[in-house]
Scaffold this active site. Structure first.
Site, mmCIF file in Angstrom:
data_model
loop_
_atom_site.group_PDB
_atom_site.id
_atom_site.type_symbol
_atom_site.label_atom_id
_atom_site.label_comp_id
_atom_site.label_asym_id
_atom_site.label_seq_id
_atom_site.Cartn_x
_atom_site.Cartn_y
_atom_site.Cartn_z
ATOM 1 N N HIS A 188 0.856 -1.183 0.000
ATOM 2 C CA HIS A 188 0.000 0.000 0.000
ATOM 3 C C HIS A 188 0.896 1.238 0.000
ATOM 4 C CE1 HIS A 188 -3.771 -2.025 1.927
ATOM 5 N NE2 HIS A 188 -3.200 -2.799 1.026
ATOM 6 N N GLU A 210 0.824 4.075 1.659
ATOM 7 C CA GLU A 210 1.206 4.605 2.969
ATOM 8 C C GLU A 210 2.188 3.673 3.679
ATOM 9 O OE1 GLU A 210 -1.823 3.749 1.905
ATOM 10 O OE2 GLU A 210 -3.309 5.293 2.400
ATOM 11 N N CYS A 238 -6.254 2.142 5.418
ATOM 12 C CA CYS A 238 -6.758 0.867 5.922
ATOM 13 C C CYS A 238 -6.188 0.662 7.331
ATOM 14 C CB CYS A 238 -6.347 -0.275 4.991
ATOM 15 S SG CYS A 238 -4.580 -0.654 5.059
#
Length: 172
Positions: A54, A56, A88
């Site tokens: 992801h 981030e 998330c």
């Protein structure tokens, strides 16, 4: 929101567009310290072959040692994570553990977002390091990128996500 917030979110949106161009779920992120870019990242779930790729998570992981140094040596440093989609659970967790005090989010995530978590229900470690959130900067642009990606996917599970994001956008 500041002019710098717009600049950094535009950079994150550019990363999200690059992710989309490579066939990845279009999320981009920028990590700043004292209004200077420490790093940029984008999702690489498919092109990188790992579910944890992801935007981030990747950007924070790459800069983990530097963040630790900054947090311990410069307690007044302004650290901010800009992301085109609400983090998330994994990405929020790594941000909290790295003591990132501010997260600017472009688009809420009706499927897997974490902003509904009540930090008062967590232990003191997480509660004490819980970041402040600002939501909505360039939300339509970010949502449009996700909708564009989901429209091109043929898996039935993506159809439900597409409906959720289309519904979210319609509510604005």
């Amino acid at each position: 929101m500041t002019g710098n917030d717009k600049t950094f979110m535009e950079l994150a949106l550019g990363e999200a567009r690059l992710a989309l161009d490579t066939g990845d779920y279009p999320v981009g992120a920028v990590l700043t310290v004292n209004n200077s870019v420490l790093g940029v990242g984008r999702n690489a779930l498919f092109s990188g072959g790992r579910t944890v790729n992801h935007a981030e998570h990747s950007i924070i992981s790459r800069n983990s040692a530097k963040l630790r140094e900054i947090v311990h040596d410069q307690s007044d440093a302004e650290i901010c994570l800009y992301t085109t989609l609400e983090p998330c659970l994994m990405c929020l967790g790594i941000a909290v553990m790295h003591r990132i005090p501010r997260i600017v989010v472009s688009c809420p995530d009706p499927i897997g977002g974490t902003l509904g978590i009540d930090p008062d229900q967590l232990g003191p470690l997480y509660k004490n390091w819980w970041p402040d959130f600002e939501i909505g900067l360039f939300k339509e642009e970010s949502c449009d990128l996700i909708i564009s990606f989901l429209k091109n996917e043929k898996l039935s599970s993506w159809e439900r996500m597409l409906q959720e994001f289309q519904g979210l956008k319609a509510s604005w």
